[in-house]
Structure formats: C-alpha cells, structure tokens
Design a protein around this motif. Structure first.
Motif, PDB file in Angstrom:
ATOM      1  N   ARG A 181       0.845  -1.212   0.000  1.00 16.69           N
ATOM      2  CA  ARG A 181       0.000   0.000   0.000  1.00 16.69           C
ATOM      3  C   ARG A 181       0.873   1.253   0.000  1.00 16.69           C
ATOM      4  O   ARG A 181       0.590   2.215  -0.715  1.00 16.69           O
ATOM      5  CB  ARG A 181      -0.932  -0.014   1.214  1.00 16.69           C
ATOM      6  CG  ARG A 181      -1.844   1.172   1.294  1.00 16.69           C
ATOM      7  CD  ARG A 181      -2.890   1.153   0.192  1.00 16.69           C
ATOM      8  NE  ARG A 181      -3.772   2.294   0.354  1.00 16.69           N
ATOM      9  CZ  ARG A 181      -4.177   3.065  -0.627  1.00 16.69           C
ATOM     10  NH1 ARG A 181      -3.833   2.792  -1.865  1.00 16.69           N
ATOM     11  NH2 ARG A 181      -4.956   4.082  -0.396  1.00 16.69           N
ATOM     12  N   CYS A 182       1.935   1.253   0.806  1.00 17.47           N
ATOM     13  CA  CYS A 182       2.850   2.404   0.839  1.00 17.47           C
ATOM     14  C   CYS A 182       3.511   2.610  -0.525  1.00 17.47           C
ATOM     15  O   CYS A 182       3.651   3.751  -0.990  1.00 17.47           O
ATOM     16  CB  CYS A 182       3.915   2.209   1.916  1.00 17.47           C
ATOM     17  SG  CYS A 182       3.312   2.420   3.586  1.00 17.47           S
ATOM     18  N   ASP A 183       3.915   1.513  -1.156  1.00 19.34           N
ATOM     19  CA  ASP A 183       4.520   1.606  -2.489  1.00 19.34           C
ATOM     20  C   ASP A 183       3.529   2.174  -3.495  1.00 19.34           C
ATOM     21  O   ASP A 183       3.882   3.016  -4.325  1.00 19.34           O
ATOM     22  CB  ASP A 183       5.017   0.237  -2.953  1.00 19.34           C
ATOM     23  CG  ASP A 183       6.220  -0.254  -2.153  1.00 19.34           C
ATOM     24  OD1 ASP A 183       6.848   0.552  -1.441  1.00 19.34           O
ATOM     25  OD2 ASP A 183       6.514  -1.461  -2.237  1.00 19.34           O
ATOM     26  N   ALA A 184       2.276   1.730  -3.406  1.00 20.01           N
ATOM     27  CA  ALA A 184       1.243   2.230  -4.323  1.00 20.01           C
ATOM     28  C   ALA A 184       0.999   3.713  -4.088  1.00 20.01           C
ATOM     29  O   ALA A 184       0.907   4.492  -5.048  1.00 20.01           O
ATOM     30  CB  ALA A 184      -0.042   1.438  -4.143  1.00 20.01           C
ATOM     31  N   LEU A 185       0.897   4.112  -2.820  1.00 26.23           N
ATOM     32  CA  LEU A 185       0.679   5.532  -2.505  1.00 26.23           C
ATOM     33  C   LEU A 185       1.862   6.382  -2.944  1.00 26.23           C
ATOM     34  O   LEU A 185       1.688   7.495  -3.436  1.00 26.23           O
ATOM     35  CB  LEU A 185       0.418   5.715  -1.013  1.00 26.23           C
ATOM     36  CG  LEU A 185      -0.935   5.238  -0.513  1.00 26.23           C
ATOM     37  CD1 LEU A 185      -1.004   5.327   1.008  1.00 26.23           C
ATOM     38  CD2 LEU A 185      -2.063   6.049  -1.137  1.00 26.23           C
ATOM     39  N   SER A 186       3.063   5.843  -2.766  1.00 27.86           N
ATOM     40  CA  SER A 186       4.259   6.568  -3.186  1.00 27.86           C
ATOM     41  C   SER A 186       4.254   6.772  -4.701  1.00 27.86           C
ATOM     42  O   SER A 186       4.540   7.868  -5.189  1.00 27.86           O
ATOM     43  CB  SER A 186       5.506   5.796  -2.764  1.00 27.86           C
ATOM     44  OG  SER A 186       6.667   6.433  -3.226  1.00 27.86           O
ATOM     45  N   GLY A 187       3.926   5.712  -5.430  1.00 29.21           N
ATOM     46  CA  GLY A 187       3.847   5.828  -6.887  1.00 29.21           C
ATOM     47  C   GLY A 187       2.775   6.814  -7.314  1.00 29.21           C
ATOM     48  O   GLY A 187       2.983   7.622  -8.234  1.00 29.21           O
ATOM     49  N   GLU A 188       1.641   6.768  -6.638  1.00 30.97           N
ATOM     50  CA  GLU A 188       0.546   7.701  -6.936  1.00 30.97           C
ATOM     51  C   GLU A 188       0.965   9.139  -6.630  1.00 30.97           C
ATOM     52  O   GLU A 188       0.695  10.055  -7.411  1.00 30.97           O
ATOM     53  CB  GLU A 188      -0.670   7.317  -6.086  1.00 30.97           C
ATOM     54  CG  GLU A 188      -1.919   8.087  -6.392  1.00 30.97           C
ATOM     55  CD  GLU A 188      -3.081   7.599  -5.541  1.00 30.97           C
ATOM     56  OE1 GLU A 188      -3.793   8.467  -4.996  1.00 30.97           O
ATOM     57  OE2 GLU A 188      -3.269   6.371  -5.428  1.00 30.97           O
ATOM     58  N   PHE A 189       1.655   9.325  -5.515  1.00 32.79           N
ATOM     59  CA  PHE A 189       2.124  10.659  -5.146  1.00 32.79           C
ATOM     60  C   PHE A 189       3.098  11.194  -6.186  1.00 32.79           C
ATOM     61  O   PHE A 189       2.992  12.346  -6.618  1.00 32.79           O
ATOM     62  CB  PHE A 189       2.787  10.622  -3.765  1.00 32.79           C
ATOM     63  CG  PHE A 189       3.484  11.898  -3.403  1.00 32.79           C
ATOM     64  CD1 PHE A 189       2.750  13.011  -3.014  1.00 32.79           C
ATOM     65  CD2 PHE A 189       4.862  12.001  -3.464  1.00 32.79           C
ATOM     66  CE1 PHE A 189       3.383  14.198  -2.692  1.00 32.79           C
ATOM     67  CE2 PHE A 189       5.510  13.171  -3.146  1.00 32.79           C
ATOM     68  CZ  PHE A 189       4.778  14.282  -2.749  1.00 32.79           C
ATOM     69  N   HIS A 190       4.053  10.347  -6.589  1.00 35.20           N
ATOM     70  CA  HIS A 190       5.028  10.797  -7.583  1.00 35.20           C
ATOM     71  C   HIS A 190       4.356  11.101  -8.917  1.00 35.20           C
ATOM     72  O   HIS A 190       4.741  12.054  -9.609  1.00 35.20           O
ATOM     73  CB  HIS A 190       6.142   9.757  -7.756  1.00 35.20           C
ATOM     74  CG  HIS A 190       7.061   9.679  -6.573  1.00 35.20           C
ATOM     75  ND1 HIS A 190       7.780  10.750  -6.107  1.00 35.20           N
ATOM     76  CD2 HIS A 190       7.369   8.644  -5.749  1.00 35.20           C
ATOM     77  CE1 HIS A 190       8.488  10.392  -5.064  1.00 35.20           C
ATOM     78  NE2 HIS A 190       8.251   9.114  -4.817  1.00 35.20           N
ATOM     79  N   SER A 191       3.362  10.326  -9.266  1.00 31.30           N
ATOM     80  CA  SER A 191       2.620  10.582 -10.500  1.00 31.30           C
ATOM     81  C   SER A 191       1.875  11.918 -10.405  1.00 31.30           C
ATOM     82  O   SER A 191       1.916  12.725 -11.342  1.00 31.30           O
ATOM     83  CB  SER A 191       1.632   9.444 -10.748  1.00 31.30           C
ATOM     84  OG  SER A 191       0.847   9.719 -11.884  1.00 31.30           O
TER      85      SER A 191
END
Length: 104
Positions: free
Chosen positions: A68-78
C-alpha cells in the motif's frame, strides 16, 4: 535410560537401575512433578504455535502495508509529476504572453 512414565509409576513398575536409589528418586520426581511438566510442555507448545501463527499474520499485514505504501508513493510521484508538468505549461504560456506583450 529413560525415566518411567507416569502411568508406569502409577501401575507400580519400579526400575531398580543404579542400585535402585536413583530410580526411586526419578519415580518420586515423576509422581510429584510429572503432570505439571507435561501440562507446561503442552502450554509452551501451544504458545509457540500461536506465536508462529501471529508471526505469519503480522508478516502478511506488513507485506500488505508495504504494498500500500509503495502504491501511494507511486501515486504521489505521479501526481507530483503531473503538477510539475502543469506548472511548466503555465510558465511556458506566461512566457509566451509576456513575449507577445513585449512585441506589441
């Protein structure tokens, strides 16, 4: 040799190894503490199994949290990249307008 089981002692089996004194002491220890030791061994085994289950459950939870943290991080960077791109387009448009105003 192995100490007699609690059932052997209750049934009157008395090994006379080592002159009989050590065997009698083993029998007395087994009678006094045998049930206690067996109960505690069972409890410890149950606790170890429960701890192993909890470890597995916690590891799964941590893995899910990491995903979930990885997904949120990717979403944030996007989202951050999109915002930067939008700001860059705005700056480019503003630059073009300033050039047009300067020419006129």
């Amino acid at each position: 040799m192995n100490a007699p089981s609690l059932n052997d002692l209750r049934n009157g089996l008395q090994p006379l190894e080592n002159g009989g004194d050590d065997g009698k002491m083993d029998q007395i220890r087994e009678l006094l503490f045998g049930d206690f030791v067996q109960q505690n061994t069972a409890r410890i085994t149950a606790l170890e199994e429960r701890m192993a289950q909890m470890e597995t459950t916690m590891q799964r939870g941590l893995d899910a949290l990491q995903a979930r943290c990885d997904a949120l991080s990717g979403e944030f960077h996007s989202d951050q990249r999109s915002a930067f791109d939008e700001v860059a387009r705005g700056v480019t448009e503003l630059s073009e307008r300033i050039r047009k105003l300067a020419r006129d």
